[in-house]
Design a protein around this motif. Sequence first.
Motif, PDB file in Angstrom:
ATOM      1  N   ASP A 184      -0.031   6.917   7.502  1.00  0.00           N
ATOM      2  CA  ASP A 184       1.216   7.674   7.336  1.00  0.00           C
ATOM      3  C   ASP A 184       2.276   6.782   6.691  1.00  0.00           C
ATOM      4  OD1 ASP A 184       0.136   9.914   8.529  1.00  0.00           O
ATOM      5  OD2 ASP A 184       0.883   9.412  10.532  1.00  0.00           O
ATOM      6  N   PHE A 185       2.860   7.281   5.605  1.00  0.00           N
ATOM      7  CA  PHE A 185       3.921   6.553   4.913  1.00  0.00           C
ATOM      8  C   PHE A 185       5.270   7.200   5.220  1.00  0.00           C
ATOM      9  CE2 PHE A 185       0.226   5.162   2.729  1.00  0.00           C
ATOM     10  CZ  PHE A 185       0.529   3.941   2.135  1.00  0.00           C
ATOM     11  N   THR A 186       6.227   6.391   5.600  1.00  0.00           N
ATOM     12  CA  THR A 186       7.591   6.843   5.814  1.00  0.00           C
ATOM     13  C   THR A 186       8.522   6.015   4.929  1.00  0.00           C
ATOM     14  OG1 THR A 186       7.869   5.318   7.672  1.00  0.00           O
ATOM     15  CG2 THR A 186       7.122   7.561   8.189  1.00  0.00           C
ATOM     16  N   GLY A 187       9.816   6.278   5.009  1.00  0.00           N
ATOM     17  CA  GLY A 187      10.780   5.519   4.222  1.00  0.00           C
ATOM     18  C   GLY A 187      12.013   5.194   5.038  1.00  0.00           C
ATOM     19  N   LYS A 188      12.508   3.969   4.886  1.00  0.00           N
ATOM     20  CA  LYS A 188      13.702   3.560   5.607  1.00  0.00           C
ATOM     21  C   LYS A 188      14.934   3.985   4.827  1.00  0.00           C
ATOM     22  CE  LYS A 188      15.552  -0.423   8.099  1.00  0.00           C
ATOM     23  NZ  LYS A 188      15.404  -1.882   8.377  1.00  0.00           N
ATOM     24  N   ASN A 189      15.996   4.378   5.570  1.00  0.00           N
ATOM     25  CA  ASN A 189      17.262   4.793   4.951  1.00  0.00           C
ATOM     26  C   ASN A 189      17.068   5.944   3.965  1.00  0.00           C
ATOM     27  OD1 ASN A 189      18.641   2.703   6.333  1.00  0.00           O
ATOM     28  ND2 ASN A 189      18.082   1.247   4.719  1.00  0.00           N
ATOM     29  N   MET A 190      16.240   6.905   4.334  1.00  0.00           N
ATOM     30  CA  MET A 190      15.961   8.030   3.449  1.00  0.00           C
ATOM     31  C   MET A 190      17.199   8.866   3.140  1.00  0.00           C
ATOM     32  SD  MET A 190      12.896   7.930   2.357  1.00  0.00           S
ATOM     33  CE  MET A 190      12.921   9.520   1.549  1.00  0.00           C
ATOM     34  N   ASN A 191      18.199   8.820   4.005  1.00  0.00           N
ATOM     35  CA  ASN A 191      19.424   9.588   3.745  1.00  0.00           C
ATOM     36  C   ASN A 191      20.214   9.027   2.573  1.00  0.00           C
ATOM     37  OD1 ASN A 191      20.065   7.252   5.192  1.00  0.00           O
ATOM     38  ND2 ASN A 191      21.916   8.171   6.065  1.00  0.00           N
ATOM     39  N   GLN A 192      19.825   7.846   2.073  1.00  0.00           N
ATOM     40  CA  GLN A 192      20.494   7.244   0.920  1.00  0.00           C
ATOM     41  C   GLN A 192      19.665   7.332  -0.358  1.00  0.00           C
ATOM     42  OE1 GLN A 192      23.668   6.008   0.900  1.00  0.00           O
ATOM     43  NE2 GLN A 192      23.728   6.869   2.973  1.00  0.00           N
ATOM     44  N   ILE A 193      18.450   7.882  -0.233  1.00  0.00           N
ATOM     45  CA  ILE A 193      17.520   7.905  -1.368  1.00  0.00           C
ATOM     46  C   ILE A 193      17.419   9.313  -1.948  1.00  0.00           C
ATOM     47  CG2 ILE A 193      15.128   7.502  -2.085  1.00  0.00           C
ATOM     48  CD1 ILE A 193      16.729   4.980  -1.431  1.00  0.00           C
ATOM     49  N   THR A 194      17.514   9.419  -3.269  1.00  0.00           N
ATOM     50  CA  THR A 194      17.392  10.723  -3.936  1.00  0.00           C
ATOM     51  C   THR A 194      16.050  10.907  -4.638  1.00  0.00           C
ATOM     52  OG1 THR A 194      18.482   9.821  -5.909  1.00  0.00           O
ATOM     53  CG2 THR A 194      19.885  10.926  -4.284  1.00  0.00           C
ATOM     54  N   GLY A 195      15.275   9.833  -4.794  1.00  0.00           N
ATOM     55  CA  GLY A 195      13.972   9.966  -5.423  1.00  0.00           C
ATOM     56  C   GLY A 195      13.325   8.625  -5.687  1.00  0.00           C
ATOM     57  N   TYR A 196      12.055   8.663  -6.019  1.00  0.00           N
ATOM     58  CA  TYR A 196      11.348   7.447  -6.416  1.00  0.00           C
ATOM     59  C   TYR A 196      10.114   7.833  -7.216  1.00  0.00           C
ATOM     60  CZ  TYR A 196       7.945   8.247  -2.609  1.00  0.00           C
ATOM     61  OH  TYR A 196       6.972   8.771  -1.789  1.00  0.00           O
ATOM     62  N   GLN A 197       9.529   6.844  -7.856  1.00  0.00           N
ATOM     63  CA  GLN A 197       8.285   7.032  -8.598  1.00  0.00           C
ATOM     64  C   GLN A 197       7.536   5.715  -8.613  1.00  0.00           C
ATOM     65  OE1 GLN A 197       9.900   8.008 -12.601  1.00  0.00           O
ATOM     66  NE2 GLN A 197       9.206   5.985 -13.232  1.00  0.00           N
ATOM     67  N   GLY A 198       6.232   5.782  -8.904  1.00  0.00           N
ATOM     68  CA  GLY A 198       5.472   4.544  -8.978  1.00  0.00           C
ATOM     69  C   GLY A 198       3.987   4.793  -9.096  1.00  0.00           C
ATOM     70  N   THR A 199       3.234   3.711  -9.083  1.00  0.00           N
ATOM     71  CA  THR A 199       1.779   3.745  -9.174  1.00  0.00           C
ATOM     72  C   THR A 199       1.196   2.897  -8.053  1.00  0.00           C
ATOM     73  OG1 THR A 199       1.915   3.911 -11.595  1.00  0.00           O
ATOM     74  CG2 THR A 199      -0.217   3.318 -10.653  1.00  0.00           C
ATOM     75  N   PHE A 200       0.385   3.512  -7.196  1.00  0.00           N
ATOM     76  CA  PHE A 200      -0.351   2.759  -6.184  1.00  0.00           C
ATOM     77  C   PHE A 200      -1.599   2.178  -6.824  1.00  0.00           C
ATOM     78  CE2 PHE A 200       1.967   5.809  -3.480  1.00  0.00           C
ATOM     79  CZ  PHE A 200       2.568   4.917  -2.599  1.00  0.00           C
ATOM     80  N   ASN A 201      -1.864   0.933  -6.475  1.00  0.00           N
ATOM     81  CA  ASN A 201      -3.015   0.225  -7.030  1.00  0.00           C
ATOM     82  C   ASN A 201      -3.971  -0.093  -5.889  1.00  0.00           C
ATOM     83  OD1 ASN A 201      -4.735  -1.226  -8.627  1.00  0.00           O
ATOM     84  ND2 ASN A 201      -3.359  -2.945  -8.948  1.00  0.00           N
ATOM     85  N   PHE A 202      -5.191   0.462  -5.929  1.00  0.00           N
ATOM     86  CA  PHE A 202      -6.175   0.270  -4.869  1.00  0.00           C
ATOM     87  C   PHE A 202      -7.254  -0.701  -5.330  1.00  0.00           C
ATOM     88  CE2 PHE A 202      -4.459   4.534  -4.450  1.00  0.00           C
ATOM     89  CZ  PHE A 202      -4.108   4.587  -3.099  1.00  0.00           C
ATOM     90  N   SER A 203      -7.648  -1.591  -4.436  1.00  0.00           N
ATOM     91  CA  SER A 203      -8.773  -2.471  -4.709  1.00  0.00           C
ATOM     92  C   SER A 203     -10.063  -1.655  -4.747  1.00  0.00           C
ATOM     93  CB  SER A 203      -8.855  -3.551  -3.625  1.00  0.00           C
ATOM     94  OG  SER A 203     -10.108  -4.185  -3.622  1.00  0.00           O
ATOM     95  N   GLU A 204     -11.093  -2.246  -5.343  1.00  0.00           N
ATOM     96  CA  GLU A 204     -12.399  -1.584  -5.392  1.00  0.00           C
ATOM     97  C   GLU A 204     -13.000  -1.418  -4.005  1.00  0.00           C
ATOM     98  OE1 GLU A 204     -14.851  -3.828  -7.981  1.00  0.00           O
ATOM     99  OE2 GLU A 204     -13.776  -3.260  -9.813  1.00  0.00           O
ATOM    100  N   THR A 205     -12.446  -2.111  -3.020  1.00  0.00           N
ATOM    101  CA  THR A 205     -12.979  -2.008  -1.657  1.00  0.00           C
ATOM    102  C   THR A 205     -12.467  -0.770  -0.936  1.00  0.00           C
ATOM    103  OG1 THR A 205     -11.151  -3.318  -0.752  1.00  0.00           O
ATOM    104  CG2 THR A 205     -13.108  -4.516  -1.483  1.00  0.00           C
ATOM    105  N   LEU A 206     -11.557   0.003  -1.577  1.00  0.00           N
ATOM    106  CA  LEU A 206     -11.006   1.202  -0.963  1.00  0.00           C
ATOM    107  C   LEU A 206     -11.422   2.443  -1.732  1.00  0.00           C
ATOM    108  CD1 LEU A 206      -7.310   0.283  -0.050  1.00  0.00           C
ATOM    109  CD2 LEU A 206      -9.274   0.451   1.472  1.00  0.00           C
ATOM    110  N   GLU A 207     -11.674   3.518  -0.995  1.00  0.00           N
ATOM    111  CA  GLU A 207     -11.953   4.829  -1.576  1.00  0.00           C
ATOM    112  C   GLU A 207     -10.933   5.829  -1.028  1.00  0.00           C
ATOM    113  OE1 GLU A 207     -15.506   8.216  -1.754  1.00  0.00           O
ATOM    114  OE2 GLU A 207     -15.759   6.381  -0.552  1.00  0.00           O
ATOM    115  N   VAL A 208     -10.251   6.517  -1.909  1.00  0.00           N
ATOM    116  CA  VAL A 208      -9.262   7.513  -1.490  1.00  0.00           C
ATOM    117  C   VAL A 208      -9.984   8.832  -1.244  1.00  0.00           C
ATOM    118  CG1 VAL A 208      -7.148   8.740  -2.089  1.00  0.00           C
ATOM    119  CG2 VAL A 208      -7.459   6.366  -2.826  1.00  0.00           C
TER     120      VAL A 208
END
Length: 427
Positions: free
Chosen positions: A231-255
Amino acid sequence: VGNHDYCETFVLVQDLMGRCDNGAGAIAGTIETAESMEGIADVQVQISGAMDESIVTLEDGAFHFTNIPMASDVSIYPLKDIDPLNGVSTFDLILISQHILGEGQLDSPWKLLAADANKNGSITTVDVITIRRLILGMEDNFPNNTSWRFFESTQEFVNPADPWSSYLREVASINDVEEDMRVNFKGIKIGDVNESAQANALSSIDERTHGNFALEVKDQKLLAGQTYQLDFTGKNMNQITGYQGTFNFSETLEVLDIGAGVLKEGNFGTRYLSEGLLTTSWNGTALESEVLFTLTLRAKSDAQLSEVLGLSSRITRSEAYNKQGDKLDLAINYHNGKVDEVGFELFQNQPNPFLGQTQIGYYLPEASPVTLTLSDVTGRTLQVIRTNGEKGYNQIVLQSQDLQLKGIIYYTLASEKNTSTKKMVVE
């Protein structure tokens, strides 16, 4: 008789048939951004009618056609449909969404036209979806639009709040070409409503950030063959209007699954999941206690989560935005004393293969001098470029004519602390 005498003899005919042709006509002009008035490079300017020719603008955005038959009729049409992500980010979606909801206004007709991503003459959530799919890497371009649009510089709007109600002059029609004429254009970058697009290689890119925003997840030991729900949460979410990015997984992980929370299916891009990359883009409101999303992963071998999951800017640039409109670095807080941000990255040149121009992007965790070395398959050095890289995303523009070689070329980027090599193809 001489040309001068010819004109005097047929002065009455000239009144009926137009000016006497003493030579060729010419049309020059400049293509600039609509509001910041920067020259736009790499615009293909096409002239048709009495002559057919095209010119590509340089950094100053200037073009010049000569040897046009005098008193003829021509049309001039600028086109630029490359690098659609230039200047486009989730921050633009924040501003467009606020406009749609009446919480803020795009304050110029040019910004309204830029927000109309699907080119249907209005701004709706469909435009937001269209732009987000581009940000997520799910689309390579705007399906029903070009990356830039151009209008004659004399374009007027009867109602600036509704630019589509006016006749949009995207093609300049010139009748009776004369010896020295000028036609200028204004350009807008589609999807960019905060004017952050880089119009030419000399334009500055503002990569300043004001702290970071961390996604929160607990670090843990992963055992081979076991499945985990994170589970992913965010700190100080009341101050955040958005975000973007790329998660990078090692070959040892399967989504295995991406579970919805505050973020929904449309906030993720799975196109590059087979390469260990998951893109994300979100804007809106959330509480600190809310689960943003849940990743279900299977470990292929024993590993520590913080060592096999990280952030990248390879597809979608990793960044966040607060209510003041400041850009923040995106990070992951593993609650083990480690806060992971995007590190040094060298990206694949775009386009590739290429003929003409290509851009090599790279990301620096801190400002540093960099050296780009290009070499052929034998290791022979073709070109060396030295520049000062800023913190965040940077790019170097290459021209194929400067390389004087076709085929595979290797490019190596070296900073003060890191080195990386990739290859590209020149057609």
